[in-house]
Design a protein around this motif. Structure first.
Motif, PDB file in Angstrom:
ATOM      1  N   ASN A 184     -11.300 -25.347  57.501  1.00 12.78           N
ATOM      2  CA  ASN A 184     -12.057 -24.648  56.463  1.00 12.78           C
ATOM      3  C   ASN A 184     -11.240 -23.597  55.723  1.00 12.78           C
ATOM      4  O   ASN A 184     -11.779 -22.868  54.893  1.00 12.78           O
ATOM      5  N   SER A 185      -9.977 -23.514  56.011  1.00 16.39           N
ATOM      6  CA  SER A 185      -9.112 -22.583  55.313  1.00 16.39           C
ATOM      7  C   SER A 185      -7.766 -23.283  55.128  1.00 16.39           C
ATOM      8  O   SER A 185      -7.675 -24.495  55.248  1.00 16.39           O
ATOM      9  N   ASN A 186      -6.726 -22.540  54.860  1.00 18.38           N
ATOM     10  CA  ASN A 186      -5.414 -23.146  54.608  1.00 18.38           C
ATOM     11  C   ASN A 186      -4.863 -23.810  55.857  1.00 18.38           C
ATOM     12  O   ASN A 186      -5.095 -23.354  56.981  1.00 18.38           O
ATOM     13  N   LEU A 187      -4.109 -24.883  55.618  1.00 11.90           N
ATOM     14  CA  LEU A 187      -3.406 -25.581  56.697  1.00 11.90           C
ATOM     15  C   LEU A 187      -1.920 -25.386  56.464  1.00 11.90           C
ATOM     16  O   LEU A 187      -1.387 -25.773  55.422  1.00 11.90           O
ATOM     17  N   HIS A 188      -1.244 -24.757  57.420  1.00 13.23           N
ATOM     18  CA  HIS A 188       0.189 -24.509  57.314  1.00 13.23           C
ATOM     19  C   HIS A 188       0.896 -25.415  58.312  1.00 13.23           C
ATOM     20  O   HIS A 188       0.582 -25.393  59.501  1.00 13.23           O
ATOM     21  N   VAL A 189       1.851 -26.194  57.812  1.00 12.09           N
ATOM     22  CA  VAL A 189       2.658 -27.063  58.668  1.00 12.09           C
ATOM     23  C   VAL A 189       4.089 -26.596  58.509  1.00 12.09           C
ATOM     24  O   VAL A 189       4.629 -26.583  57.396  1.00 12.09           O
ATOM     25  N   ASN A 190       4.737 -26.187  59.590  1.00 13.91           N
ATOM     26  CA  ASN A 190       6.075 -25.610  59.527  1.00 13.91           C
ATOM     27  C   ASN A 190       7.184 -26.636  59.692  1.00 13.91           C
ATOM     28  O   ASN A 190       8.348 -26.277  59.735  1.00 13.91           O
ATOM     29  N   ASN A 191       6.823 -27.896  59.782  1.00 15.37           N
ATOM     30  CA  ASN A 191       7.830 -28.943  59.918  1.00 15.37           C
ATOM     31  C   ASN A 191       7.303 -30.167  59.204  1.00 15.37           C
ATOM     32  O   ASN A 191       6.363 -30.080  58.420  1.00 15.37           O
ATOM     33  N   ASP A 192       7.863 -31.321  59.467  1.00 16.12           N
ATOM     34  CA  ASP A 192       7.463 -32.546  58.771  1.00 16.12           C
ATOM     35  C   ASP A 192       6.007 -32.888  59.054  1.00 16.12           C
ATOM     36  O   ASP A 192       5.485 -32.592  60.130  1.00 16.12           O
ATOM     37  N   LEU A 193       5.398 -33.544  58.044  1.00 19.15           N
ATOM     38  CA  LEU A 193       4.044 -34.050  58.184  1.00 19.15           C
ATOM     39  C   LEU A 193       4.120 -35.561  58.033  1.00 19.15           C
ATOM     40  O   LEU A 193       4.560 -36.058  57.001  1.00 19.15           O
ATOM     41  N   THR A 194       3.723 -36.283  59.054  1.00 22.90           N
ATOM     42  CA  THR A 194       3.721 -37.741  59.016  1.00 22.90           C
ATOM     43  C   THR A 194       2.281 -38.213  59.048  1.00 22.90           C
ATOM     44  O   THR A 194       1.521 -37.822  59.925  1.00 22.90           O
ATOM     45  N   VAL A 195       1.935 -39.061  58.062  1.00 25.73           N
ATOM     46  CA  VAL A 195       0.591 -39.605  57.986  1.00 25.73           C
ATOM     47  C   VAL A 195       0.736 -41.120  58.009  1.00 25.73           C
ATOM     48  O   VAL A 195       1.475 -41.683  57.204  1.00 25.73           O
ATOM     49  N   ASP A 196       0.026 -41.790  58.944  1.00 25.09           N
ATOM     50  CA  ASP A 196       0.192 -43.233  59.128  1.00 25.09           C
ATOM     51  C   ASP A 196      -0.687 -44.073  58.219  1.00 25.09           C
ATOM     52  O   ASP A 196      -0.574 -45.291  58.217  1.00 25.09           O
TER      53      ASP A 196
END
Length: 168
Positions: free
Chosen positions: A130-142
């Protein structure tokens, strides 16, 4: 004096020294002891016991049936439970909890501060943020990605296959 037969006393009996009885004693009414009671073997009581002050047990306390305590319990050292622990109301723990095996939660989990997880997480159904999503490395979506509003990229956009852009 030695009494070789029955002795009947119809009034008070006062003994000014030790009283030694070689066999069983039967007291048909109340027994009052105005000092300490020492029992050198097992004590068996056929009915309820009422202790009006503190009870001190200097060794293990063994209870063969349910233990019901009507007020708070204070345990000054570790508490070990060899079977299920059932809590019918809130559980408050002041310090860290260590769960050595799986933890199953059958209802919602509310966390009022950060969650830190050292290894992988598996979410079997939808995840809503419900708020920001922070990803500090790679994001893999299948699978496919759907972005319902604007997408901003602050660096290069690399596309390894076809790119289709539809606009009005």
């Amino acid at each position: 004096q030695i009494v070789k037969r029955d002795l009947t006393v119809y009034s008070n009996l006062q003994v000014n020294n030790d009283l030694v009885v070689d066999y069983n004693q039967l007291v048909k009414r109340d027994l009052t002891i105005n000092s300490n009671l020492y029992v050198n073997n097992d004590l068996t009581v056929d009915y309820n016991q009422l202790v009006k002050r503190d009870l001190t047990v200097n060794s293990n306390l063994l209870v063969n049936n349910d233990l019901t305590v009507d007020n708070n319990q204070i345990v000054k050292r570790d508490l070990t439970v060899y079977s299920n622990l059932l809590v019918n109301n809130d559980l408050v723990v002041d310090y860290n909890q260590l769960v050595k095996c799986d933890l199953t939660i059958n209802s919602n989990l509310y966390v009022n501060n950060d969650i830190i997880v050292d290894y992988n997480q598996l979410v079997k159904r939808d995840l809503t943020v419900n708020s920001n999503l922070h990803v500090n490395n790679d994001l893999t979506v299948d699978n496919n990605q759907i972005v319902k509003r604007d997408l901003t990229v602050y660096s290069n956009l690399l596309v390894n296959n076809d790119l289709t852009v539809d606009y009005n």
